[in-house]
Design a protein around this motif. Structure first.
Motif: not given
Length: 248
Positions: A134, A201, A225, A229
């Protein structure tokens, strides 16, 4: 208008379903990044002639060096230190490119690791197999600040393999808390990043959810993560640096 820069994207993997449906392949994802970067620096998109080469599932074909000005090696779920036939062919092709001084090399994540392997650095699983995933902070060396034109970067990451040290002859660009080799540079020859400037994303969300379902990510890794994001990230900034590198 000068002739376009001919970039061969070496596709080292196939995206997951939603990403594949939107972009076709990682060549499409990288094309979107480069076009966005071109727009940002007021370079006509027509100045880029981008071809795509499936080096995993194709017939082992690679572009003739006389027909290109640069290669861009994509990310991959595979290991850059393995010796599957297609990986060995890729390593040998990159070695050939690096043995001459006209065609330039850009590496992203797996591509960064392949270049490091060719240059003699150790590439292996991180100690403990820890993921960097991420949006993560990336810290820049003085050379990195000059090339990326920022003091630091926030970048999408998706790896647990590392380049363990900088190979001889490259300039150090960046590091992070989990990976000390985040970028390599040789003027007019090579630029690489461990991160994924091409990711968005939605792409990362699809990867996170799929790897959670496959038990590749445990719940703690997934939640950590996922929480990051949505953070702003500097993928296009890195894409701009790639384009400046191609014309330097």
């Amino acid at each position: 208008m000068p002739p376009p820069i001919r970039i061969a994207v070496l596709e080292c993997d196939t995206p997951l379903t939603q990403t594949r449906e939107r972009y076709g392949g990682y060549g499409g994802v990288l094309t979107k990044l480069l076009h966005s970067a071109a727009d940002a620096i007021h370079m006509p998109r027509e100045a880029l002639d981008i071809s795509k080469w499936d080096v995993v599932n194709g017939a082992g074909e690679y572009p003739a060096l006389d027909d290109i000005d640069a290669i861009l090696i994509t990310g991959s779920r595979f290991n850059a230190f393995d010796n599957d036939p297609w990986i060995v062919r890729l390593v040998e092709f990159v070695r050939m490119v690096l043995s001459q001084d006209r065609v330039r090399v850009i590496g992203v994540c797996y591509g960064h690791q392949i270049v490091a392997r060719v240059l003699g650095a150790k590439v292996a699983r991180s100690e403990g197999g820890a993921w960097e995933a991420s949006v993560c902070d990336v810290y820049l060396t003085p050379r990195g600040k000059e090339l990326f034109r920022k003091e630091a970067l926030s970048m999408f990451q998706m790896h647990k393999d590392l380049v363990y040290y900088y190979p001889q002859g490259v300039e150090e660009l960046a590091w992070s808390d989990k990976c000390k080799v985040q970028g390599m540079y040789i003027a007019k020859r090579v630029i690489t990043v461990q991160a994924h400037p091409e990711f968005t994303e939605p792409i990362v969300r699809e990867i996170l959810e799929t790897r959670r379902q496959q038990n590749i990510f445990d719940e703690d890794t997934y939640q950590d993560a996922l929480a990051r994001v949505v953070k702003p990230q500097d993928g296009v900034v890195v894409g701009e640096a790639f384009l400046r590198f191609l014309v330097e």
